[in-house]
Enzyme design. Sequence first.
Site, PDB file in Angstrom:
ATOM      1  CG  LEU A 408      -1.991  -1.068   1.303  1.00  0.00           C
ATOM      2  CD1 LEU A 408      -2.681  -1.028   2.652  1.00  0.00           C
ATOM      3  CD2 LEU A 408      -3.002  -0.883   0.190  1.00  0.00           C
ATOM      4  N   GLY A 412       9.856   5.863   5.489  1.00  0.00           N
ATOM      5  CA  GLY A 412      11.019   5.765   6.352  1.00  0.00           C
ATOM      6  C   GLY A 412      10.904   4.682   7.401  1.00  0.00           C
ATOM      7  CD  GLN A 413       7.008   4.651  11.712  1.00  0.00           C
ATOM      8  OE1 GLN A 413       6.184   3.760  11.554  1.00  0.00           O
ATOM      9  NE2 GLN A 413       6.851   5.603  12.596  1.00  0.00           N
ATOM     10  N   GLY A 414       8.862   1.891   7.361  1.00  0.00           N
ATOM     11  CA  GLY A 414       8.759   0.553   6.808  1.00  0.00           C
ATOM     12  C   GLY A 414       7.788   0.497   5.663  1.00  0.00           C
ATOM     13  CB  THR A 415       6.948  -2.038   3.363  1.00  0.00           C
ATOM     14  OG1 THR A 415       8.253  -1.644   2.940  1.00  0.00           O
ATOM     15  CG2 THR A 415       6.066  -2.223   2.135  1.00  0.00           C
ATOM     16  CB  VAL A 416       1.739  -0.054   4.883  1.00  0.00           C
ATOM     17  CG1 VAL A 416       0.327  -0.465   5.297  1.00  0.00           C
ATOM     18  CG2 VAL A 416       2.366   0.808   5.952  1.00  0.00           C
ATOM     19  CE  LYS A 430       3.366   1.796  10.040  1.00  0.00           C
ATOM     20  NZ  LYS A 430       3.455   2.998  10.907  1.00  0.00           N
ATOM     21  CG  ASP A 525       3.526  14.555  10.428  1.00  0.00           C
ATOM     22  OD1 ASP A 525       3.537  15.680   9.865  1.00  0.00           O
ATOM     23  OD2 ASP A 525       3.908  13.524   9.858  1.00  0.00           O
TER      24      ASP A 525
END
Length: 729
Positions: A408, A412-416, A430, A525
Amino acid sequence: MLLHLSLLHILILLLPPPSSSAGLTGARPGCPDQCGNVSIPYPFGVGSDCSLHPSFTITCNNSTQPPEVYLPVINSQVNEITDVEIKVTFPNLALSPYGRTGNFTNRAYNLSQTPYMFSDDNWLTTISCDDMAAVTGQANRTFGGGCVAYCKNRNDAGGFASCPDDDNDYGLGSGCCRSPIPIGTTNLAINLSDVHNVWRESKLFSTSFAFIGEKVIANKSEFSYQLSDLDNATIFESENWVIKNTPQVLLDWRIGSENCSEARKNTTTYVCKENSDCVNFHSNVGGYLCSCSSGYEGNPYLASGCQDINECDVYNPCHSKAHCKNTPGSFSCSCRKGYSGDGMKKGDGCDRRPQSIVIIGLAGLGTGLGIILVFAICSRLCSLERTKLFRAKDLEKATDQFSRSRILGEGGQGTVYKGMLSDGKIVAIKKLKSVEEDKSEEFINEIAILSQINHINVVKLLGCCLETDAPLLVYEFVPNGTLFNLIHDPDNSPSWSMRLKIAADIAGAIAYLHSASSIPIYHRDIKSSNILLDEKLVVKVSDFGTSKVVAVDQTHLTTMVKGTFGYLDPEYFQSSQFTEKSDVYSFGVVLAELLTGQRPIAWERGGDDKNLATRLLESMEDHNLDMILDAKVFEHSRNKEVITFAKLVQRCLNPKGKIRPTMREVATELESIRISRMSSKGKYEDEEEARNYEFKPLMISDTEYTWTSNAKSEVSSPWDSRAFISEIY
């Protein structure tokens, strides 16, 4: 560092009940409140003893059928009276036809000695093929304008004349044209003159016609008649034609010529009664109106006219497990014994749950220990049944082994990933990209915060998976993209009513975060790309990676400046001190997007003009708000709710944080505007739009840039930062 975090006790959002803005009710005691089908609310009245002033005196002629409602001071018939305007039929308002080259006719109207003004919801319509209609007058300034009605030949448009079939003041038609009327117009003169000799030797048709009338909504504003009729003046002189084809005229009304601050000084002439508020008519036009205060309804011009609304009886805002108590102008909800929460239907509700848990903070912890804490926290939350513990093989199956076709978003944190569980439930998963300290801290921070939040407008964390090298988080799946995409899709733009609902729901969620009894949370944010939309257009606030828990008595956080261009609080940018009012500023930018349909940053513009917040504030200071409104909002630009909404945005965007309202105040005011609209437009309007809404998949805008202040003062794009993934979570 140990932080003791009790479960969030959600604030009681004082949702105001329907106010009286939908219309006035009630005549002076002992006076008739109706003439035929027309309601006559005070300060208007039938007879001088029943009105506030002779200018508001109505005569009711019961000898006609239906009875004629007449306002002598302006020599016109009244069709409807609302809290801000009257709808009238002016005698001889339409200009008389004429028939020879060079002839012209004019008509003038003077309302300067009355409390009435031509509304800017009128326009001048001209029916002709060779004529110019000029309109001049006096509002807060002298103005002039007009338009030319033109036909190419006698058979133009198939021999039929038609006005534009939309609500654009300057839309093109054939044999017809329109001109706008400014707000506050008291003197008005209309001139109709022949200009055929500019483009042809002889006049196509002998007759022309012009009139002032109410703007009519899209697809219902078309005039269509045979052009050959323009050779027969008797057609347009016919009373039946005028009645059938000319709209009524809207006149604004107000009390006196002073604004509220001046009017209050004279207690003998000030007319707003108890439990009511004074509202300036317009920043450029003197006079004021009265409105029942939030939580009251009735007639603010009558003594004891504004009565308390019993919210518990009218629409009961409390949860089924809560007691509702009516209070003057408001209400309160309290959960029954054995339940905890704020008791609100739209808040935390009432449920049975543990009172507190202990979570270990992450400041200064190394990478390895940070990851260990992810496992520790997930295990603890699962044992308390706050989240579910998922098995790795189940999530691998749900995502086709984390296939790239299921992605999706990445950031920066990761992949969803999008996944389907064995029971058919669709979820978002996530997966942390790396175990770098700063990324794992954001990751764990989101777990700690979301595990404590239970709000319909905050994305829900369903559980964790601890069997992989990098922990996995499982969220509810929110299918319909982001608010950013919804606002900025020109082919699928939401209505004003839906924008109000979305704004009120977001505000309620952020107020919930700020006002939790023991652990307030700053989101840090807030932006339209972090607001998700489900299949019913219910909003879900997401992306809590940079959010911070603050002590109850803590006024600010001193942090490295981080945020998104266009949404970043200028005061925070200069001081590095983030306060609850910094979230308010960011939300103010989201409100500005809803109001204008424009992006927070327009890179094609130069200097300060590229910033939406700056442009909106300047337009309001210049009393030129209409020029910046989105088309779906402009349709309602004369409604009091749009002006109230815009002024709230202006307060949220104040450069000085202390002057901005709190999120509780913002949520309360937005809900008040929305409930007021629902009471006048229909309770289920939003739900109907949500059912009929057509969603389109859209990519995130490439203007979404984030700012992080560090030793190198780097500016990063969304492709190497959190911005893209924050569109998803």
